[in-house]
Design a protein around this motif. Sequence first.
Motif, PDB file in Angstrom:
ATOM      1  N   SER A   1      27.362  50.771  31.351  1.00  0.00           N
ATOM      2  CA  SER A   1      27.246  49.518  30.597  1.00  0.00           C
ATOM      3  C   SER A   1      28.603  48.916  30.275  1.00  0.00           C
ATOM      4  N   VAL A   2      29.542  49.736  29.758  1.00  0.00           N
ATOM      5  CA  VAL A   2      30.861  49.173  29.419  1.00  0.00           C
ATOM      6  C   VAL A   2      31.603  48.731  30.685  1.00  0.00           C
ATOM      7  N   GLN A   3      31.419  49.480  31.769  1.00  0.00           N
ATOM      8  CA  GLN A   3      32.040  49.072  33.033  1.00  0.00           C
ATOM      9  C   GLN A   3      31.473  47.739  33.506  1.00  0.00           C
ATOM     10  N   MET A   4      30.160  47.570  33.394  1.00  0.00           N
ATOM     11  CA  MET A   4      29.519  46.336  33.854  1.00  0.00           C
ATOM     12  C   MET A   4      29.963  45.139  33.017  1.00  0.00           C
ATOM     13  N   VAL A   5      30.009  45.301  31.709  1.00  0.00           N
ATOM     14  CA  VAL A   5      30.456  44.198  30.846  1.00  0.00           C
ATOM     15  C   VAL A   5      31.872  43.773  31.212  1.00  0.00           C
ATOM     16  N   MET A   6      32.742  44.757  31.445  1.00  0.00           N
ATOM     17  CA  MET A   6      34.128  44.440  31.810  1.00  0.00           C
ATOM     18  C   MET A   6      34.186  43.741  33.164  1.00  0.00           C
ATOM     19  N   ALA A   7      33.428  44.242  34.120  1.00  0.00           N
ATOM     20  CA  ALA A   7      33.424  43.630  35.456  1.00  0.00           C
ATOM     21  C   ALA A   7      32.941  42.191  35.395  1.00  0.00           C
ATOM     22  N   VAL A   8      31.881  41.930  34.636  1.00  0.00           N
ATOM     23  CA  VAL A   8      31.361  40.566  34.503  1.00  0.00           C
ATOM     24  C   VAL A   8      32.416  39.674  33.845  1.00  0.00           C
TER      25      VAL A   8
ATOM     26  N   GLN B   1      29.855  52.420  41.431  1.00  0.00           N
ATOM     27  CA  GLN B   1      31.198  52.846  41.031  1.00  0.00           C
ATOM     28  C   GLN B   1      32.284  52.298  41.961  1.00  0.00           C
ATOM     29  N   ILE B   2      32.058  52.333  43.248  1.00  0.00           N
ATOM     30  CA  ILE B   2      33.064  51.789  44.167  1.00  0.00           C
ATOM     31  C   ILE B   2      33.259  50.295  43.918  1.00  0.00           C
ATOM     32  N   SER B   3      32.162  49.564  43.726  1.00  0.00           N
ATOM     33  CA  SER B   3      32.262  48.122  43.475  1.00  0.00           C
ATOM     34  C   SER B   3      33.002  47.834  42.177  1.00  0.00           C
ATOM     35  N   ILE B   4      32.699  48.590  41.137  1.00  0.00           N
ATOM     36  CA  ILE B   4      33.369  48.412  39.839  1.00  0.00           C
ATOM     37  C   ILE B   4      34.875  48.627  39.983  1.00  0.00           C
ATOM     38  N   TRP B   5      35.255  49.753  40.630  1.00  0.00           N
ATOM     39  CA  TRP B   5      36.685  50.048  40.742  1.00  0.00           C
ATOM     40  C   TRP B   5      37.400  49.014  41.598  1.00  0.00           C
ATOM     41  N   LEU B   6      36.720  48.489  42.605  1.00  0.00           N
ATOM     42  CA  LEU B   6      37.348  47.451  43.429  1.00  0.00           C
ATOM     43  C   LEU B   6      37.563  46.165  42.631  1.00  0.00           C
ATOM     44  N   ILE B   7      36.641  45.847  41.729  1.00  0.00           N
ATOM     45  CA  ILE B   7      36.846  44.686  40.849  1.00  0.00           C
ATOM     46  C   ILE B   7      38.070  44.912  39.966  1.00  0.00           C
ATOM     47  N   PHE B   8      38.151  46.084  39.348  1.00  0.00           N
ATOM     48  CA  PHE B   8      39.284  46.387  38.464  1.00  0.00           C
ATOM     49  C   PHE B   8      40.604  46.376  39.243  1.00  0.00           C
ATOM     50  N   ILE B   9      40.589  46.991  40.411  1.00  0.00           N
ATOM     51  CA  ILE B   9      41.802  47.051  41.234  1.00  0.00           C
ATOM     52  C   ILE B   9      42.210  45.651  41.687  1.00  0.00           C
ATOM     53  N   ARG B  10      41.241  44.856  42.113  1.00  0.00           N
ATOM     54  CA  ARG B  10      41.556  43.488  42.548  1.00  0.00           C
ATOM     55  C   ARG B  10      42.141  42.681  41.391  1.00  0.00           C
ATOM     56  N   TYR B  11      41.538  42.800  40.235  1.00  0.00           N
ATOM     57  CA  TYR B  11      42.057  42.062  39.074  1.00  0.00           C
ATOM     58  C   TYR B  11      43.512  42.439  38.800  1.00  0.00           C
ATOM     59  N   LEU B  12      43.785  43.721  38.714  1.00  0.00           N
ATOM     60  CA  LEU B  12      45.141  44.162  38.395  1.00  0.00           C
ATOM     61  C   LEU B  12      46.130  43.817  39.509  1.00  0.00           C
ATOM     62  N   SER B  13      45.662  43.864  40.755  1.00  0.00           N
ATOM     63  CA  SER B  13      46.536  43.533  41.888  1.00  0.00           C
ATOM     64  C   SER B  13      46.989  42.085  41.864  1.00  0.00           C
ATOM     65  N   PHE B  14      46.128  41.218  41.360  1.00  0.00           N
ATOM     66  CA  PHE B  14      46.448  39.796  41.352  1.00  0.00           C
ATOM     67  C   PHE B  14      46.708  39.258  39.947  1.00  0.00           C
ATOM     68  N   ALA B  15      46.842  40.132  38.966  1.00  0.00           N
ATOM     69  CA  ALA B  15      47.002  39.692  37.578  1.00  0.00           C
ATOM     70  C   ALA B  15      48.246  38.841  37.373  1.00  0.00           C
ATOM     71  N   ASP B  16      49.346  39.227  37.956  1.00  0.00           N
ATOM     72  CA  ASP B  16      50.570  38.448  37.799  1.00  0.00           C
ATOM     73  C   ASP B  16      50.413  37.041  38.378  1.00  0.00           C
ATOM     74  N   MET B  17      49.844  36.974  39.571  1.00  0.00           N
ATOM     75  CA  MET B  17      49.658  35.679  40.219  1.00  0.00           C
ATOM     76  C   MET B  17      48.723  34.797  39.389  1.00  0.00           C
ATOM     77  N   GLN B  18      47.643  35.397  38.872  1.00  0.00           N
ATOM     78  CA  GLN B  18      46.693  34.631  38.069  1.00  0.00           C
ATOM     79  C   GLN B  18      47.332  34.174  36.757  1.00  0.00           C
ATOM     80  N   LEU B  19      48.126  35.039  36.153  1.00  0.00           N
ATOM     81  CA  LEU B  19      48.805  34.685  34.906  1.00  0.00           C
ATOM     82  C   LEU B  19      49.764  33.524  35.157  1.00  0.00           C
ATOM     83  N   THR B  20      50.490  33.550  36.263  1.00  0.00           N
ATOM     84  CA  THR B  20      51.425  32.487  36.599  1.00  0.00           C
ATOM     85  C   THR B  20      50.680  31.167  36.791  1.00  0.00           C
ATOM     86  N   LYS B  21      49.534  31.210  37.469  1.00  0.00           N
ATOM     87  CA  LYS B  21      48.744  29.987  37.682  1.00  0.00           C
ATOM     88  C   LYS B  21      48.254  29.411  36.357  1.00  0.00           C
ATOM     89  N   ARG B  22      47.833  30.276  35.443  1.00  0.00           N
ATOM     90  CA  ARG B  22      47.355  29.803  34.147  1.00  0.00           C
ATOM     91  C   ARG B  22      48.480  29.157  33.334  1.00  0.00           C
TER      92      ARG B  22
END
Length: 196
Positions: A121-128, A173-194
């Motif tokens: 549940s906590v993983q799903m809320v974070m992913a959403v 679980q694989i889908s959840i971790w890929l969401i988290f990994i993708r977010y962190l991988s692009f966090a700097d770029m997304q922060l710069t765009k914002r």
Amino acid sequence: MNMSYKKSVQYLVAGLVTFFSLITIAIVIRPAGLFVNSGISYYGNWNETVIPYGLAFIVNSYLLWRASSYIGNKNKIDIGLEIVLRITAVLMIGILLTPYNVFNMTSLNYVHRTIGTAMFSVQMVMAVSIVISNYRDPKYLLLITSTFIGGIGALVYLLQPTGYMIESQIIFQISIWLIFIRYLSFADMQLTKRVV
């Protein structure tokens, strides 16, 4: 990429690879787990698989905790993800310490299920939350769709005597971790765009 985000990604990837490598070893040792609708926790019930199963949870829990300590700029998503990774690390140890076969036929069996459900549940809320904040990225839509499919499958099969619970849990679980990994991988770029 921000160095802290990079370290966090490295720990998450190491956790994902380690966890599923060790679970794969358990599956190879005892392939019946793919057909008995007991989920990943099935492998905590047998002497021959308890070591790779236990190591999967212990090592991944440690790596999740380490990943959480390196999350970068501390916007709302960062703070939420840090908390979720730490909660997940603790709940994984809880799952490990409550093997369901020990508690079968007693009300304590619900402890194992409750911990597992809380973790999903906590993983799903974070992913959403991540997907909503990155709604323009179609890859997130694909990943959250597979997360929902895995999560719904795991819930349905939890309530049935037969089915594909372990397969559903693995997809989730694989889908959840890929969401988290993708977010962190692009966090700097997304922060710069914002900011721009």
